[in-house]
Design an enzyme around this catalytic site. Sequence first.
Site, PDB file in Angstrom:
ATOM      1  N   ARG A  11       0.840  -1.195   0.000  1.00 12.64           N
ATOM      2  CA  ARG A  11       0.000   0.000   0.000  1.00 12.64           C
ATOM      3  C   ARG A  11       0.880   1.252   0.000  1.00 12.64           C
ATOM      4  NH1 ARG A  11      -2.887   0.269   5.038  1.00 12.64           N
ATOM      5  NH2 ARG A  11      -1.254   1.701   5.653  1.00 12.64           N
TER       6      ARG A  11
ATOM      7  N   TYR B 131      -6.286  22.830 -14.846  1.00 11.14           N
ATOM      8  CA  TYR B 131      -7.017  21.591 -15.069  1.00 11.14           C
ATOM      9  C   TYR B 131      -8.314  21.607 -14.255  1.00 11.14           C
ATOM     10  CZ  TYR B 131      -8.116  16.651 -15.109  1.00 11.14           C
ATOM     11  OH  TYR B 131      -8.758  15.450 -15.246  1.00 11.14           O
TER      12      TYR B 131
ATOM     13  N   ASP C 234       2.320  21.693 -12.433  1.00 12.01           N
ATOM     14  CA  ASP C 234       1.671  20.639 -13.220  1.00 12.01           C
ATOM     15  C   ASP C 234       2.229  20.768 -14.637  1.00 12.01           C
ATOM     16  OD1 ASP C 234       0.046  19.075 -14.824  1.00 12.01           O
ATOM     17  OD2 ASP C 234      -1.815  19.585 -13.781  1.00 12.01           O
TER      18      ASP C 234
ATOM     19  N   LYS D 141      -1.441  10.700 -19.343  1.00 14.86           N
ATOM     20  CA  LYS D 141      -1.406  11.441 -20.596  1.00 14.86           C
ATOM     21  C   LYS D 141      -0.142  11.083 -21.383  1.00 14.86           C
ATOM     22  CE  LYS D 141      -5.138  13.088 -18.789  1.00 14.86           C
ATOM     23  NZ  LYS D 141      -5.195  14.343 -18.047  1.00 14.86           N
TER      24      LYS D 141
END
Length: 387
Positions: A58, A110, A183, A208
């Site tokens: 995890r 975004y 970003d 992307k």
Amino acid sequence: MTIKTTSFSYPYSSATAVAQALGTIDKESQGVVLPIHVATTYIRGVDNSYPTGNVYSRADNPTYKPVEQLLCQLEQGEQALLFSSGMAAATSVFLALQPGDHVIVPHIMYWALRHWLLNFAKDWGLQFSFVDMTQLHLVKQAMQPGKTKLVWLETPGNPLWTISDITEIVALAHQADAWVAVDSTCATPILSQPLALGADIVMHSATKYLNGHSDVIAGALITAADHPYWQRIRSIRAQLGAVPSPYDAAQLLRGMRTLHLRVKAACENALFLAEQLQQHPQIKAVLYPGLPNFAGYEVACKQMSGGFGGMLSIQVVGGEAAAIHVAANTKLWKRATSLGGVESLIEHRASVEGAGTPCPSDLLRLSAGIEDKHELLADLLQALPSR
Ligand SMILES: *Cc1c(COP(=O)(O)O)cnc(C)c1O
């Protein structure tokens, strides 16, 4: 471009780094492709320690290591973390702050992240200034020294492809002791390296360009240096389990091996389309950082090299209805959300973003893929009204 690195020395270019995934081979099998580690848990040593550093999946998984190492190379960073999505990566940067902290975020960014900031992070106690990052005096004005902890940039900014001057904004933020996170999804590590321009953290939606084949959801953060804020982000990933599956991490590394070629091809197609479409009588405006008449062109030239990205937008004469008509009439361009894949996508963004969006209603967002550019242009021309 030869990559400088702080972590270890890899003497080749980014093109070579991605093609060979840093040239790492599997020690056990001598395979040129690394194995996928599916174990969720790892054996302790006799002294009660974890001799390999692997504990529980995890928090971390050895399959991520070569991907994170490659991202460090490309972004000239110190450490990297893979996440289960771009949004998981981005929101972890904000969640690592404290309620009451002030952050400066771009007016053009975004959509899903802006939505999360307004509908979750605000209630959680973060304070925001949404700022037009192209106006440095507005960034300076918004800075609250002692209170502003983070400046978030997105350049080129989705979906108007607004360019923010990373170097100048880093100088303003660092003066006020604030971190800068960028970003850089649409710039890709091939065209721009924000850490080399002084930023502290780079974020990618690996869904992307990094993966590039529209078949993996993943995200990544890369830091210029290890520090307690970064450790807090790492700890958020581990506690929330915001990690990709080992299969997706391996798929991502495979996708990244052609990153250089794909980004080059997408940039060439986007520039060609932007130049051709700006002459069309049914197109009011073409938004693309590689056009000399675009507002951010000069800053883009300064901080991007090798191209201006694969993303452009067009504003169609006749408003929203005309724009939707064009998207509905393309055959080769696929009418779908997302970007950065090998196939070209077209989307009416205002329909997706809804009320309150700064996106004009006559705008279509185009993600240029790597197909034949003349066929891509012809498809758009047949979809545009001829009047
Ligand atoms: C897609 C995208 C994101 C979010 O990434 P996901 O992988 O979809 O969660 C963030 N920023 C930009 C610029 C994006 O295009």
